[in-house]
Design an enzyme around this catalytic site. Sequence first.
Site, PDB file in Angstrom:
ATOM      1  CD  GLU A   1      19.715 -22.585  45.708  1.00  0.00           C
ATOM      2  OE1 GLU A   1      18.605 -22.341  46.233  1.00  0.00           O
ATOM      3  OE2 GLU A   1      20.120 -23.737  45.521  1.00  0.00           O
TER       4      GLU A   1
ATOM      5  CD1 TRP B   1       8.891 -35.750  31.417  1.00  0.00           C
ATOM      6  CD2 TRP B   1       8.805 -33.505  31.425  1.00  0.00           C
ATOM      7  NE1 TRP B   1      10.147 -35.286  31.177  1.00  0.00           N
ATOM      8  CE2 TRP B   1      10.145 -33.914  31.168  1.00  0.00           C
ATOM      9  CE3 TRP B   1       8.525 -32.148  31.488  1.00  0.00           C
ATOM     10  CZ2 TRP B   1      11.176 -33.000  30.984  1.00  0.00           C
ATOM     11  CZ3 TRP B   1       9.552 -31.242  31.302  1.00  0.00           C
ATOM     12  CH2 TRP B   1      10.859 -31.665  31.050  1.00  0.00           C
TER      13      TRP B   1
ATOM     14  CE  LYS C   1      12.298 -36.907  34.580  1.00  0.00           C
ATOM     15  NZ  LYS C   1      12.911 -36.890  35.891  1.00  0.00           N
TER      16      LYS C   1
ATOM     17  CB  THR D   1      19.865 -25.854  49.945  1.00  0.00           C
ATOM     18  OG1 THR D   1      20.828 -26.903  49.931  1.00  0.00           O
ATOM     19  CG2 THR D   1      20.311 -24.761  48.996  1.00  0.00           C
TER      20      THR D   1
HETATM   21  P1  ADP Z   1      15.271 -27.134  49.239  1.00  0.00           P
HETATM   22  O1  ADP Z   1      15.930 -27.022  47.887  1.00  0.00           O
HETATM   23  O2  ADP Z   1      16.080 -27.928  50.160  1.00  0.00           O
HETATM   24  O3  ADP Z   1      13.822 -27.570  49.189  1.00  0.00           O
HETATM   25  P2  ADP Z   1      14.562 -24.379  49.211  1.00  0.00           P
HETATM   26  O4  ADP Z   1      13.702 -23.872  50.269  1.00  0.00           O
HETATM   27  O5  ADP Z   1      15.605 -23.508  48.704  1.00  0.00           O
HETATM   28  O6  ADP Z   1      15.224 -25.668  49.788  1.00  0.00           O
HETATM   29  O7  ADP Z   1      13.644 -24.882  48.041  1.00  0.00           O
HETATM   30  C1  ADP Z   1      13.447 -24.218  46.839  1.00  0.00           C
HETATM   31  C2  ADP Z   1      12.556 -25.054  45.990  1.00  0.00           C
HETATM   32  O8  ADP Z   1      11.289 -25.232  46.614  1.00  0.00           O
HETATM   33  C3  ADP Z   1      12.235 -24.456  44.642  1.00  0.00           C
HETATM   34  O9  ADP Z   1      13.239 -24.729  43.704  1.00  0.00           O
HETATM   35  C4  ADP Z   1      10.928 -25.144  44.305  1.00  0.00           C
HETATM   36  O10 ADP Z   1      11.136 -26.421  43.752  1.00  0.00           O
HETATM   37  C5  ADP Z   1      10.278 -25.312  45.635  1.00  0.00           C
HETATM   38  N1  ADP Z   1       9.314 -24.232  45.852  1.00  0.00           N
HETATM   39  C6  ADP Z   1       9.470 -23.083  46.519  1.00  0.00           C
HETATM   40  N2  ADP Z   1       8.348 -22.357  46.521  1.00  0.00           N
HETATM   41  C7  ADP Z   1       7.437 -23.060  45.821  1.00  0.00           C
HETATM   42  C8  ADP Z   1       6.081 -22.845  45.445  1.00  0.00           C
HETATM   43  N3  ADP Z   1       5.414 -21.771  45.811  1.00  0.00           N
HETATM   44  N4  ADP Z   1       5.488 -23.788  44.700  1.00  0.00           N
HETATM   45  C9  ADP Z   1       6.132 -24.908  44.323  1.00  0.00           C
HETATM   46  N5  ADP Z   1       7.396 -25.168  44.652  1.00  0.00           N
HETATM   47  C10 ADP Z   1       8.050 -24.266  45.388  1.00  0.00           C
END
Ligand code: ADP
Length: 534
Positions: free
Chosen positions: A325, A435, A430, A180
């Site tokens: 993931e 929220w 918060k 990640t």
């Molecule tokens: P990192 O966790 O390091 O950012 P990832 O690319 O796996 O790496 O990120 C996944 C996260 O990115 C998701 O859990 C979400 O919070 C955010 N995310 C992915 N796509 C979107 C989207 N279209 N809109 C909003 N948030 C997004």
Amino acid sequence: MQAYPLTLVNHLKRARAFFPHKQIVSKLKAGVFRYTYRDFTGRVAQLADALRALGIAEGDRVGTLAWNSYRHLELYYAVPCMGAVLHTANLRLPRDQIAYIINHAEDKILFLDEDVLPLVEGLSLTSVRNFVVMLSDPNAAMPKSSLVPAHNYEDLLRNSSADFEFPELDEHMPAGICYTSGTTGEPKGVVYSHRGLSLHSLALCLPDTFALSERDTVMPIVSMFHVNAWGMPYAATMIGAKQVYAGPHPDCKTFAELIQKERVTLTSAVPSVWIAMLAELERAHYDISSLRTIASGGSAVPPSLIAAYERKFGVPIVHAWGMTEISPLATVSRLTTAMENWSEENKLRQRAKQGLLIPGLEMSVVDGQGREVPWDGRQSGELLIRGPWVADGYYKGQQFTDGWLHTGDVVTVDEHGFMQIVDRTKDLIKSGGEWISSVTLENTIMAHPKVLEAAVIAVAHERWQERPLACVVPKPEFRDMITKEEILEMLRSQFPEWWLPDEIVFIEEVPKTSVGKFDKKVLRERFKDIRLDE
Ligand code: ADP
């Protein structure tokens, strides 16, 4: 039915048999390099043979530190198809994190693009036994370096056989591993199986996801070191699409030129790239009429951005949500027939949601007590996902024992089943027990005609626990010509008073993570001592 294994070898066989003349195009420092699927599959076999000669065995991790190009694509197939595991390390991570993930994955061999050489020379690597350099000019001599032994990629291929026989693989075998990007914490390793990647590739081709077809010309702008460039190279190879890669240190001008010249139909990137691209497309004239879809994901896409591409270029931005993931694709926002007669405004609002779960996956939204939250578009909870391309734990780390991936994303689901991210748990503000969604505020601010980028973060507050601070980047032509009051005025018309940011600061640029997302960790640190009025 037959227990026929779903492996990436099937992609290779299909590509070789049916699409030998289709092209794979890469922009390199020396110019555009173009070859066919026939050449590609031959070189993949040679590379697999070379890996075996270098002692790579089943299950060994093979690291890459490379940009988007045909050689990276060769590694995408040669490594898993000979039974090893491809670890695409993110070359934009800080040095200590790059060393950490390579050591943690115990990569036995590291393939690197030439320009990454100085970076690798400074790393303290404990498991790597061989380095392979991919020179930008394939005929050039190997540069001097402290990496030993260092091989020339092209020499390895020249000395190998294209008759390599790929072994029979079990579909559950690991094919790849990706860490990640660490937006909210330390990088964690996710292992992808042949089966997971195969099913994910099929899912990408479904008409209501990205409808990849042999007729497409696909240019993944998302880096090949980040979640397999969202799986696009695998799906494109499986389906026989023409592929285009922008090479080292790509910029918006290169992307726009490639779209125009190669007649790209489908491309993918995070919203910050689409924001920057819009400025480039307005600066100079490009013909991007070949594009049928722009895929945007990784963070929320502002509705104003979808509207701008639609109005100016007639190109739909299709919003998707995913995670490292989940290989990564899980939801796609495409209007259904039930929405055909909606007003343009409502359609836009719907498209800016993260969308419908794609076939093959299952989701659940739960409150703090683990109870299902109703799908009314208002009540929110944490999104849980499970399915055949969802990780069941982290490499050498936590395992997900209840069978669900807890995404850490707080979402609502409307009566049409469209999921919308309220925020990442760690980014929610918060305030006095309630929220505030940073995403909703920043999307609204980014719709202001004088604003280029905006990020909203929580700042500690004595009375309310946390309050929102908006960090705003004006468009260059409006620098010093935009006031805090203008922004607050716009927000006031759409949000209750207690949602309004306590302070607005104008900044030069929103810092980005290694994969181009807004880096709120950096902003939180920078503004942690800012004084907000009581
Ligand atoms: P990192 O966790 O390091 O950012 P990832 O690319 O796996 O790496 O990120 C996944 C996260 O990115 C998701 O859990 C979400 O919070 C955010 N995310 C992915 N796509 C979107 C989207 N279209 N809109 C909003 N948030 C997004």
